[in-house]
Design a protein around this motif. Sequence first.
Motif, PDB file in Angstrom:
ATOM      1  N   PHE A  28      92.969  65.316   3.926  1.00 31.62           N
ATOM      2  CA  PHE A  28      92.809  64.731   2.601  1.00 31.62           C
ATOM      3  C   PHE A  28      91.311  64.591   2.348  1.00 31.62           C
ATOM      4  O   PHE A  28      90.546  64.252   3.262  1.00 31.62           O
ATOM      5  CB  PHE A  28      93.455  63.342   2.530  1.00 31.62           C
ATOM      6  CG  PHE A  28      94.948  63.376   2.449  1.00 31.62           C
ATOM      7  CD1 PHE A  28      95.582  63.659   1.244  1.00 31.62           C
ATOM      8  CD2 PHE A  28      95.718  63.117   3.561  1.00 31.62           C
ATOM      9  CE1 PHE A  28      96.965  63.679   1.172  1.00 31.62           C
ATOM     10  CE2 PHE A  28      97.108  63.137   3.497  1.00 31.62           C
ATOM     11  CZ  PHE A  28      97.728  63.420   2.295  1.00 31.62           C
ATOM     12  N   TYR A  29      90.901  64.834   1.103  1.00 27.06           N
ATOM     13  CA  TYR A  29      89.492  64.736   0.728  1.00 27.06           C
ATOM     14  C   TYR A  29      89.361  63.811  -0.471  1.00 27.06           C
ATOM     15  O   TYR A  29      90.160  63.863  -1.402  1.00 27.06           O
ATOM     16  CB  TYR A  29      88.930  66.117   0.364  1.00 27.06           C
ATOM     17  CG  TYR A  29      88.975  67.095   1.507  1.00 27.06           C
ATOM     18  CD1 TYR A  29      87.920  67.191   2.408  1.00 27.06           C
ATOM     19  CD2 TYR A  29      90.088  67.911   1.700  1.00 27.06           C
ATOM     20  CE1 TYR A  29      87.979  68.091   3.478  1.00 27.06           C
ATOM     21  CE2 TYR A  29      90.143  68.801   2.755  1.00 27.06           C
ATOM     22  CZ  TYR A  29      89.091  68.893   3.634  1.00 27.06           C
ATOM     23  OH  TYR A  29      89.142  69.769   4.676  1.00 27.06           O
ATOM     24  N   TYR A  30      88.315  62.992  -0.433  1.00 25.75           N
ATOM     25  CA  TYR A  30      88.027  62.096  -1.544  1.00 25.75           C
ATOM     26  C   TYR A  30      86.619  62.394  -2.015  1.00 25.75           C
ATOM     27  O   TYR A  30      85.665  62.340  -1.236  1.00 25.75           O
ATOM     28  CB  TYR A  30      88.133  60.631  -1.086  1.00 25.75           C
ATOM     29  CG  TYR A  30      87.767  59.654  -2.159  1.00 25.75           C
ATOM     30  CD1 TYR A  30      88.694  59.295  -3.134  1.00 25.75           C
ATOM     31  CD2 TYR A  30      86.492  59.098  -2.213  1.00 25.75           C
ATOM     32  CE1 TYR A  30      88.355  58.404  -4.134  1.00 25.75           C
ATOM     33  CE2 TYR A  30      86.153  58.208  -3.207  1.00 25.75           C
ATOM     34  CZ  TYR A  30      87.084  57.866  -4.163  1.00 25.75           C
ATOM     35  OH  TYR A  30      86.753  56.983  -5.161  1.00 25.75           O
ATOM     36  N   ASN A  31      86.463  62.725  -3.293  1.00 30.36           N
ATOM     37  CA  ASN A  31      85.153  62.981  -3.874  1.00 30.36           C
ATOM     38  C   ASN A  31      84.784  61.766  -4.710  1.00 30.36           C
ATOM     39  O   ASN A  31      85.523  61.385  -5.621  1.00 30.36           O
ATOM     40  CB  ASN A  31      85.194  64.255  -4.722  1.00 30.36           C
ATOM     41  CG  ASN A  31      83.819  64.661  -5.174  1.00 30.36           C
ATOM     42  OD1 ASN A  31      83.415  64.331  -6.274  1.00 30.36           O
ATOM     43  ND2 ASN A  31      83.102  65.372  -4.336  1.00 30.36           N
ATOM     44  N   SER A  32      83.663  61.162  -4.382  1.00 27.60           N
ATOM     45  CA  SER A  32      83.263  59.914  -5.044  1.00 27.60           C
ATOM     46  C   SER A  32      82.972  60.123  -6.524  1.00 27.60           C
ATOM     47  O   SER A  32      82.672  61.227  -6.969  1.00 27.60           O
ATOM     48  CB  SER A  32      82.038  59.333  -4.356  1.00 27.60           C
ATOM     49  OG  SER A  32      80.904  60.141  -4.626  1.00 27.60           O
ATOM     50  N   SER A  33      83.032  59.030  -7.265  1.00 26.52           N
ATOM     51  CA  SER A  33      82.710  59.075  -8.696  1.00 26.52           C
ATOM     52  C   SER A  33      81.357  58.429  -8.969  1.00 26.52           C
ATOM     53  O   SER A  33      80.871  58.459 -10.090  1.00 26.52           O
ATOM     54  CB  SER A  33      83.805  58.375  -9.506  1.00 26.52           C
ATOM     55  OG  SER A  33      83.949  57.044  -9.054  1.00 26.52           O
ATOM     56  N   ASN A  34      80.752  57.838  -7.942  1.00 26.15           N
ATOM     57  CA  ASN A  34      79.407  57.258  -8.096  1.00 26.15           C
ATOM     58  C   ASN A  34      78.517  57.786  -6.979  1.00 26.15           C
ATOM     59  O   ASN A  34      78.948  58.581  -6.162  1.00 26.15           O
ATOM     60  CB  ASN A  34      79.473  55.726  -8.102  1.00 26.15           C
ATOM     61  CG  ASN A  34      80.131  55.167  -6.855  1.00 26.15           C
ATOM     62  OD1 ASN A  34      80.843  55.855  -6.150  1.00 26.15           O
ATOM     63  ND2 ASN A  34      79.884  53.904  -6.581  1.00 26.15           N
ATOM     64  N   GLN A  35      77.281  57.338  -6.970  1.00 27.62           N
ATOM     65  CA  GLN A  35      76.314  57.853  -6.010  1.00 27.62           C
ATOM     66  C   GLN A  35      75.776  56.724  -5.137  1.00 27.62           C
ATOM     67  O   GLN A  35      75.537  55.619  -5.618  1.00 27.62           O
ATOM     68  CB  GLN A  35      75.156  58.537  -6.738  1.00 27.62           C
ATOM     69  CG  GLN A  35      75.610  59.729  -7.552  1.00 27.62           C
ATOM     70  CD  GLN A  35      74.456  60.382  -8.307  1.00 27.62           C
ATOM     71  OE1 GLN A  35      73.373  59.824  -8.425  1.00 27.62           O
ATOM     72  NE2 GLN A  35      74.701  61.577  -8.814  1.00 27.62           N
ATOM     73  N   LYS A  36      75.589  57.056  -3.849  1.00 31.41           N
ATOM     74  CA  LYS A  36      75.050  56.102  -2.881  1.00 31.41           C
ATOM     75  C   LYS A  36      74.216  56.860  -1.859  1.00 31.41           C
ATOM     76  O   LYS A  36      74.249  58.091  -1.809  1.00 31.41           O
ATOM     77  CB  LYS A  36      76.189  55.378  -2.143  1.00 31.41           C
ATOM     78  CG  LYS A  36      77.019  54.458  -3.016  1.00 31.41           C
ATOM     79  CD  LYS A  36      78.063  53.734  -2.194  1.00 31.41           C
ATOM     80  CE  LYS A  36      78.870  52.795  -3.086  1.00 31.41           C
ATOM     81  NZ  LYS A  36      79.809  51.984  -2.320  1.00 31.41           N
ATOM     82  N   SER A  37      73.501  56.101  -1.010  1.00 34.51           N
ATOM     83  CA  SER A  37      72.762  56.724   0.085  1.00 34.51           C
ATOM     84  C   SER A  37      73.755  57.320   1.072  1.00 34.51           C
ATOM     85  O   SER A  37      74.959  57.034   1.027  1.00 34.51           O
ATOM     86  CB  SER A  37      71.895  55.669   0.799  1.00 34.51           C
ATOM     87  OG  SER A  37      72.730  54.769   1.531  1.00 34.51           O
ATOM     88  N   TRP A  38      73.220  58.122   2.017  1.00 39.67           N
ATOM     89  CA  TRP A  38      74.082  58.767   3.001  1.00 39.67           C
ATOM     90  C   TRP A  38      74.847  57.724   3.806  1.00 39.67           C
ATOM     91  O   TRP A  38      76.053  57.828   3.976  1.00 39.67           O
ATOM     92  CB  TRP A  38      73.245  59.659   3.924  1.00 39.67           C
ATOM     93  CG  TRP A  38      74.036  60.514   4.861  1.00 39.67           C
ATOM     94  CD1 TRP A  38      74.519  61.766   4.617  1.00 39.67           C
ATOM     95  CD2 TRP A  38      74.443  60.190   6.202  1.00 39.67           C
ATOM     96  NE1 TRP A  38      75.201  62.250   5.722  1.00 39.67           N
ATOM     97  CE2 TRP A  38      75.162  61.293   6.712  1.00 39.67           C
ATOM     98  CE3 TRP A  38      74.270  59.081   7.022  1.00 39.67           C
ATOM     99  CZ2 TRP A  38      75.695  61.319   7.996  1.00 39.67           C
ATOM    100  CZ3 TRP A  38      74.806  59.102   8.305  1.00 39.67           C
ATOM    101  CH2 TRP A  38      75.511  60.208   8.772  1.00 39.67           C
ATOM    102  N   GLN A  39      74.158  56.681   4.310  1.00 37.46           N
ATOM    103  CA  GLN A  39      74.815  55.669   5.132  1.00 37.46           C
ATOM    104  C   GLN A  39      75.830  54.859   4.320  1.00 37.46           C
ATOM    105  O   GLN A  39      76.928  54.574   4.792  1.00 37.46           O
ATOM    106  CB  GLN A  39      73.791  54.719   5.780  1.00 37.46           C
ATOM    107  CG  GLN A  39      74.416  53.771   6.792  1.00 37.46           C
ATOM    108  CD  GLN A  39      75.099  54.499   7.946  1.00 37.46           C
ATOM    109  OE1 GLN A  39      74.486  55.324   8.632  1.00 37.46           O
ATOM    110  NE2 GLN A  39      76.377  54.202   8.190  1.00 37.46           N
TER     111      GLN A  39
END
Length: 191
Positions: A78-89
């Motif tokens: 299963f894959y989830y693609n985020s809708s917002n942006q964050k740092s790698w960690q």
Amino acid sequence: MTLDASSRRGKLYRVVAVSFGLLCILQAAVNISLRLSLYSSSTKIIKYLTEEGEDLKRKLSILDHYLQQGWVYSNNSFYYNSSNQKSWQESRDDCRQRGADLIIINSKGEQDFARGFKRLTWIGLTDRETEGKWKWVDGTDLKTSYWLTGEPNSNGGREDCGVIWSYEKENSWNDTPCTEENFWICEKMVA
């Protein structure tokens, strides 16, 4: 007819009758054994089919649960693609809270799938531990890669996290500072 012949004939009838009776009892015992065996096999088959049906229902329930939460299913993950942006960690922390981790790209098919989201996204690749030694988030060494030409270049040791930079090219990875904010892809393997 003599008494002796009559007596022998009577004994013969009794032996035939007893033998026939024993044969009937034996036949009944065989019939009962076969029915019990068939019943036992049928019970095992019904139990097996019931268990398989329950397992299938459980798997469909899990699939439905993830799909309703925005996950996409492909090739046993299963894959989830985020809708917002964050740092790698922060992106990795979000994946872990979802019971997953950042995507580990193991094949050309998975690379093409990840590029299909058509946005700049973090992947589970870093060389923060040892400069130039790229590892996946599960600790495995990078074997197959899809770096853009001239990458990874580390840019003076400041670029330690992997990102899909271009979705138009097969070789689309770039190393970039882990503090940048990007979208991300979580991957959860299906057991």
